[in-house]
Design a protein around this motif. Structure first.
Motif, PDB file in Angstrom:
ATOM      1  N   LEU A  37       0.806  -1.229   0.000  1.00 32.09           N
ATOM      2  CA  LEU A  37       0.000   0.000   0.000  1.00 32.09           C
ATOM      3  C   LEU A  37       0.838   1.277   0.000  1.00 32.09           C
ATOM      4  N   SER A  38       2.144   1.150  -0.135  1.00 32.90           N
ATOM      5  CA  SER A  38       3.027   2.328  -0.075  1.00 32.90           C
ATOM      6  C   SER A  38       2.646   3.430  -1.066  1.00 32.90           C
ATOM      7  N   PRO A  39       2.247   3.118  -2.314  1.00 35.24           N
ATOM      8  CA  PRO A  39       1.814   4.208  -3.211  1.00 35.24           C
ATOM      9  C   PRO A  39       0.588   4.950  -2.674  1.00 35.24           C
ATOM     10  N   LEU A  40      -0.359   4.206  -2.117  1.00 33.33           N
ATOM     11  CA  LEU A  40      -1.563   4.822  -1.544  1.00 33.33           C
ATOM     12  C   LEU A  40      -1.201   5.662  -0.325  1.00 33.33           C
ATOM     13  N   LEU A  41      -0.313   5.164   0.506  1.00 35.68           N
ATOM     14  CA  LEU A  41       0.117   5.899   1.694  1.00 35.68           C
ATOM     15  C   LEU A  41       0.777   7.218   1.299  1.00 35.68           C
ATOM     16  N   PHE A  42       1.584   7.167   0.250  1.00 39.56           N
ATOM     17  CA  PHE A  42       2.250   8.387  -0.236  1.00 39.56           C
ATOM     18  C   PHE A  42       1.218   9.391  -0.744  1.00 39.56           C
ATOM     19  N   LEU A 121      -9.241   4.799   5.861  1.00 36.21           N
ATOM     20  CA  LEU A 121      -7.847   4.920   5.427  1.00 36.21           C
ATOM     21  C   LEU A 121      -6.990   5.622   6.477  1.00 36.21           C
ATOM     22  N   ASP A 122      -7.635   6.382   7.354  1.00 39.71           N
ATOM     23  CA  ASP A 122      -6.877   7.073   8.399  1.00 39.71           C
ATOM     24  C   ASP A 122      -6.240   6.098   9.385  1.00 39.71           C
ATOM     25  N   GLU A 123      -6.718   4.842   9.392  1.00 39.86           N
ATOM     26  CA  GLU A 123      -6.213   3.849  10.333  1.00 39.86           C
ATOM     27  C   GLU A 123      -4.950   3.136   9.838  1.00 39.86           C
ATOM     28  N   LEU A 124      -4.587   3.302   8.574  1.00 35.61           N
ATOM     29  CA  LEU A 124      -3.475   2.545   7.998  1.00 35.61           C
ATOM     30  C   LEU A 124      -2.141   2.701   8.740  1.00 35.61           C
ATOM     31  N   PRO A 125      -1.790   3.879   9.264  1.00 33.91           N
ATOM     32  CA  PRO A 125      -0.522   3.992   9.998  1.00 33.91           C
ATOM     33  C   PRO A 125      -0.423   3.072  11.210  1.00 33.91           C
TER      34      PRO A 125
END
Length: 216
Positions: A37-42, A121-125
């Motif tokens: 998911l790194s592209p989405l996180l960026f 999506l705010d929970e991903l970290p």
């Protein structure tokens, strides 16, 4: 699944080998998801910065984990800077029963933040919290210290295992449930923990996120 009920007996944590392997399994799953998911996180990071360049991307908050040990939980920032200091102004508008706070149309939430919350999506970290061993992928949600201060002895039983990014509460109604119902579901999970229950919750979480059911 029938709704379980709370009794006054001592909590029976499911005695099986899976609970010992659970942390290791979830560590590697979280690592894989972070890479995938790194592209989405960026993209999320860029979106948050574009809305407010000077404000931080991440929101760090002290939460209570296993055996009442505290840790810093990470989320993407969804509120305007200084929102925590304004909490007391909205406590009387709380829309959930018990020692929790939820407000559907919270004016402190940013536009991008509302989208991130709706899609979870705010929970991903929190995948980083899983890598650090502070959280699990699946388990009871970690409460705030001020919430735990209002817990009964029964409520505190949900703090006997590592807290999770998602859990039985989230896939059974989320913010539409009362605090009491959340505790009941968490205690049921702790006493009936198996790989199959975790897989069921994981699959249901995907559907809950896609439908944005109970999220605000």
């Amino acid at each position: 699944m029938d709704r379980p009920t709370i009794d006054n007996e001592e909590l029976r944590v499911a005695p099986n080998r899976y609970i010992y392997w659970k942390g290791m399994i979830e560590f590697f799953i979280s690592l894989f998801l972070l890479v995938l998911l790194s592209p989405l996180l960026f993209l999320i990071c860029v979106s948050i910065k574009c809305c407010d360049w000077q404000a931080p991307i991440l929101f760090k908050q002290v939460r209570v984990g296993k055996n009442e040990q505290t840790f810093l939980m990470y989320k993407f920032r969804t509120m305007h800077p200084g929102a925590e200091k304004r909490l007391n102004d909205f406590l009387d508008k709380n829309e959930i029963e018990g020692p929790m706070f939820k407000l559907k149309n919270d004016p402190r939430i940013t536009k991008i933040g509302r989208f991130l919350r709706k899609t979870s999506l705010d929970e991903l970290p929190q995948l980083v919290n899983v890598l650090r061993g502070e959280m699990a992928l699946i388990g009871p949600r970690p409460p705030l210290e001020r919430e735990v201060a209002e817990y009964s002895d029964t409520d505190k039983k949900r703090l006997t295992i590592t807290p999770g990014c998602t859990g039985l509460w989230q896939v059974s109604g989320r913010n539409e449930l009362s605090f009491h119902e959340m505790v009941v579901l968490d205690l049921y999970y702790i006493e009936n923990l198996t790989v199959w229950l975790d897989l069921k919750i994981f699959v249901k979480t995907i559907g809950t996120v896609l439908l944005s059911k109970g999220a605000f």
